[in-house]
Motif scaffolding. Sequence first.
Motif, PDB file in Angstrom:
ATOM      1  N   TYR A 120       0.840  -1.186   0.000  1.00 30.58           N
ATOM      2  CA  TYR A 120       0.000   0.000   0.000  1.00 30.58           C
ATOM      3  C   TYR A 120       0.876   1.237   0.000  1.00 30.58           C
ATOM      4  O   TYR A 120       1.896   1.283   0.679  1.00 30.58           O
ATOM      5  CB  TYR A 120      -0.910   0.004   1.236  1.00 30.58           C
ATOM      6  CG  TYR A 120      -1.828  -1.183   1.295  1.00 30.58           C
ATOM      7  CD1 TYR A 120      -3.043  -1.182   0.624  1.00 30.58           C
ATOM      8  CD2 TYR A 120      -1.471  -2.324   1.997  1.00 30.58           C
ATOM      9  CE1 TYR A 120      -3.885  -2.284   0.658  1.00 30.58           C
ATOM     10  CE2 TYR A 120      -2.306  -3.430   2.042  1.00 30.58           C
ATOM     11  CZ  TYR A 120      -3.509  -3.400   1.369  1.00 30.58           C
ATOM     12  OH  TYR A 120      -4.338  -4.497   1.403  1.00 30.58           O
ATOM     13  N   GLN A 162      -3.832  10.016   0.358  1.00 28.20           N
ATOM     14  CA  GLN A 162      -4.532   8.829  -0.131  1.00 28.20           C
ATOM     15  C   GLN A 162      -3.764   7.566   0.193  1.00 28.20           C
ATOM     16  O   GLN A 162      -2.552   7.580   0.338  1.00 28.20           O
ATOM     17  CB  GLN A 162      -4.736   8.929  -1.636  1.00 28.20           C
ATOM     18  CG  GLN A 162      -3.448   8.947  -2.440  1.00 28.20           C
ATOM     19  CD  GLN A 162      -3.682   9.180  -3.914  1.00 28.20           C
ATOM     20  OE1 GLN A 162      -4.816   9.210  -4.378  1.00 28.20           O
ATOM     21  NE2 GLN A 162      -2.608   9.334  -4.664  1.00 28.20           N
ATOM     22  N   LYS A 183      -3.348   3.862  -1.563  1.00 32.50           N
ATOM     23  CA  LYS A 183      -3.582   3.146  -2.815  1.00 32.50           C
ATOM     24  C   LYS A 183      -2.811   1.839  -2.821  1.00 32.50           C
ATOM     25  O   LYS A 183      -1.823   1.692  -2.101  1.00 32.50           O
ATOM     26  CB  LYS A 183      -3.087   3.970  -4.009  1.00 32.50           C
ATOM     27  CG  LYS A 183      -3.826   5.231  -4.276  1.00 32.50           C
ATOM     28  CD  LYS A 183      -3.237   6.101  -5.369  1.00 32.50           C
ATOM     29  CE  LYS A 183      -2.598   5.415  -6.523  1.00 32.50           C
ATOM     30  NZ  LYS A 183      -2.228   6.324  -7.617  1.00 32.50           N
ATOM     31  N   LYS A 233      -6.906   4.134  -8.571  1.00 33.85           N
ATOM     32  CA  LYS A 233      -7.877   4.736  -7.664  1.00 33.85           C
ATOM     33  C   LYS A 233      -7.412   4.638  -6.217  1.00 33.85           C
ATOM     34  O   LYS A 233      -6.810   3.651  -5.811  1.00 33.85           O
ATOM     35  CB  LYS A 233      -9.219   4.024  -7.770  1.00 33.85           C
ATOM     36  CG  LYS A 233      -9.990   4.337  -9.014  1.00 33.85           C
ATOM     37  CD  LYS A 233     -11.338   3.672  -8.928  1.00 33.85           C
ATOM     38  CE  LYS A 233     -12.313   4.290  -9.888  1.00 33.85           C
ATOM     39  NZ  LYS A 233     -13.645   3.702  -9.732  1.00 33.85           N
ATOM     40  N   ALA A 234      -7.743   5.669  -5.443  1.00 38.59           N
ATOM     41  CA  ALA A 234      -7.436   5.654  -4.016  1.00 38.59           C
ATOM     42  C   ALA A 234      -8.421   4.736  -3.298  1.00 38.59           C
ATOM     43  O   ALA A 234      -9.597   4.686  -3.644  1.00 38.59           O
ATOM     44  CB  ALA A 234      -7.545   7.062  -3.449  1.00 38.59           C
TER      45      ALA A 234
END
Length: 90
Positions: free
Chosen positions: A31, A42, A44, A50-51
């Motif tokens: 991550y 964020q 991800k 996309k977050a």
Amino acid sequence: MQENEVTQAEGAQPAAEEKPAAAKKTAARNYHVSTRKDGKWQVKFAGGEKAIKLFDTQAEAIAYAKKLADNRDGSITIHKKDGKMRKQRY
């Protein structure tokens, strides 16, 4: 030539050698904690577009990423505001 012989001649592996579905789901994930252009932090997946979730502070994003990584036997990479890596394998 029978259909079975064609499949094996082309290099296909028999279904018995496939990994179980459970093994695929438990693979370790990496991550990333990074900032966005709008100033939000964020979390991800590595290589994801996309977050997973957005936060107001880096500390909140790190705490959330730690929980995800612990639950999925993964790791996190933390980025600075400028995008450079701050800490890897946290």
